[in-house]
Design an enzyme around this catalytic site. Sequence first.
Site, PDB file in Angstrom:
ATOM      1  N   SER A 128     -12.738  -5.770   0.248  1.00 53.44           N
ATOM      2  CA  SER A 128     -13.902  -4.940  -0.102  1.00 53.44           C
ATOM      3  C   SER A 128     -13.522  -3.825  -1.077  1.00 53.44           C
ATOM      4  CB  SER A 128     -14.585  -4.383   1.149  1.00 53.44           C
ATOM      5  OG  SER A 128     -13.662  -3.693   1.941  1.00 53.44           O
ATOM      6  N   GLU A 160     -17.828   3.642   0.044  1.00 49.56           N
ATOM      7  CA  GLU A 160     -17.559   2.985   1.328  1.00 49.56           C
ATOM      8  C   GLU A 160     -18.062   3.858   2.487  1.00 49.56           C
ATOM      9  OE1 GLU A 160     -15.093   0.139   1.170  1.00 49.56           O
ATOM     10  OE2 GLU A 160     -15.292  -0.268   3.289  1.00 49.56           O
ATOM     11  N   ASP A 172      -6.812   2.495   0.841  1.00 48.59           N
ATOM     12  CA  ASP A 172      -7.066   1.191   0.225  1.00 48.59           C
ATOM     13  C   ASP A 172      -7.458   1.357  -1.237  1.00 48.59           C
ATOM     14  OD1 ASP A 172      -6.708   0.473   2.826  1.00 48.59           O
ATOM     15  OD2 ASP A 172      -8.803  -0.027   3.210  1.00 48.59           O
TER      16      ASP A 172
HETATM   17  C1  GLA Z   1      -8.179   0.658   6.874  1.00 48.02           C
HETATM   18  C2  GLA Z   1      -8.810   1.854   6.179  1.00 48.02           C
HETATM   19  C3  GLA Z   1      -7.733   2.762   5.596  1.00 48.02           C
HETATM   20  C4  GLA Z   1      -6.685   3.124   6.660  1.00 48.02           C
HETATM   21  C5  GLA Z   1      -6.190   1.860   7.385  1.00 48.02           C
HETATM   22  C6  GLA Z   1      -5.290   2.176   8.540  1.00 48.02           C
HETATM   23  O1  GLA Z   1      -7.529  -0.158   5.950  1.00 48.02           O
HETATM   24  O2  GLA Z   1      -9.672   1.433   5.156  1.00 48.02           O
HETATM   25  O3  GLA Z   1      -8.328   3.916   5.061  1.00 48.02           O
HETATM   26  O4  GLA Z   1      -7.182   4.057   7.559  1.00 48.02           O
HETATM   27  O5  GLA Z   1      -7.282   1.090   7.874  1.00 48.02           O
HETATM   28  O6  GLA Z   1      -4.091   2.704   8.086  1.00 48.02           O
END
Ligand code: GLA
Length: 392
Positions: A128, A160, A172
Amino acid sequence: MKALFEQFSKVFGEGGSLRSFFSPGRVNLIGEHTDYNGGHVFPCSLSIGTYAVARKRDDSLLRFYSMNFASQGVIEVDAKNLIYEAAHDWANYPKGVVSIFKQQGFSVSGFDVLYFGNIPNGAGLSSSASIELATSVLLNELNELNVDMVEMVKMNQRAENEFIGVNCGIMDQFAIGMGKENSAVLLDCNTLDYSYSPVELKDASLVIANTNKRRGLADSKYNERRSECERALSQLQDHLSIQSLGDLTIEAFEAHKHIITNDVDKKRAKHAVYENARTIEAAKRLKARDINAFGQLMNESHISLRDDYEVTGFELDALVEAAWAEDGVIGSRMTGAGFGGCTISIVENCYLEAFQTNTANTYKKKTGLLPEFYVVEIGAGAREINHITEAL
Ligand code: GLA
């Protein structure tokens, strides 16, 4: 790429100027559930990701098509009226990005876009965020906005959080926007200071293993963990002048943890503090080429996510334990949000095949599921990959 241009013309018609973009997926090496706690993360961008072919329009229509969701056909909306609609499914991600760009005052024209992704969906490799950044880069280029990548990363996190309603941190989007070939990025999520570390593993490779247990990030458990950490922080703040759990050293946490009254909240905060320290240490170990120490920290990270943060679950534990039992495994842990998704391991090259066969067998016996493996190639961050003036 040719197939994508051809498909674009079939779906949206010939002509005009087509531009193409690529945005990677990401895998986090260590530093899990630390981003929204103001700590450090250490992810890298993958060579797999999302391709986008786009053409600017003269009106304000946005027409989205994904080869991965071809049965949903073209999803058409007007950029003047962007709201989350469940029926639009995956297209809410690019819609959210356009919506935030507009809220920030950027003037964007309509466009037609075709996406194709080769990141397994729901595996926790950020398909995503990958489509979000692909959309940001194409908006930026088609409209010549000259927005800085870190700004786009922040806008994508907002998309998001606010448009999709998932309360994720910044890891991410940052890893995908700012990733660099053959490097991991050490990011301080408090200040957004970052530095790159070459990932040089001597005679070993990074291997992602997918549990094939689907996970949903929108899962209430993710937001529950955030609230538990926020509660712990707020109690600590009555006595300490800190902005986030990431401001605490292990020593300071140990000296003040009695302030946190709820035992569950205390365990969550402990993970956040220790994981942050582990991540900083792991980046140092990698720099010093001490791969064994790095692997040991990965193992400790998993144990903390299993026992203190409680986000692993049966399948992730089974896959990591199967890996730990194999020869040639330097470290193995869950990666991403948890509750299913993928593990990441460092495996000596001469054991790569045996690792995959044996781990798959052990894991299948225990869970009935067959895992999938990907030897990681670390690619660059989201970017325009080609510029042609005519449709093929
Ligand atoms: C998901 C969230 C991130 C982070 C990870 C855990 O990927 O999107 O922001 O919090 O979980 O590390």
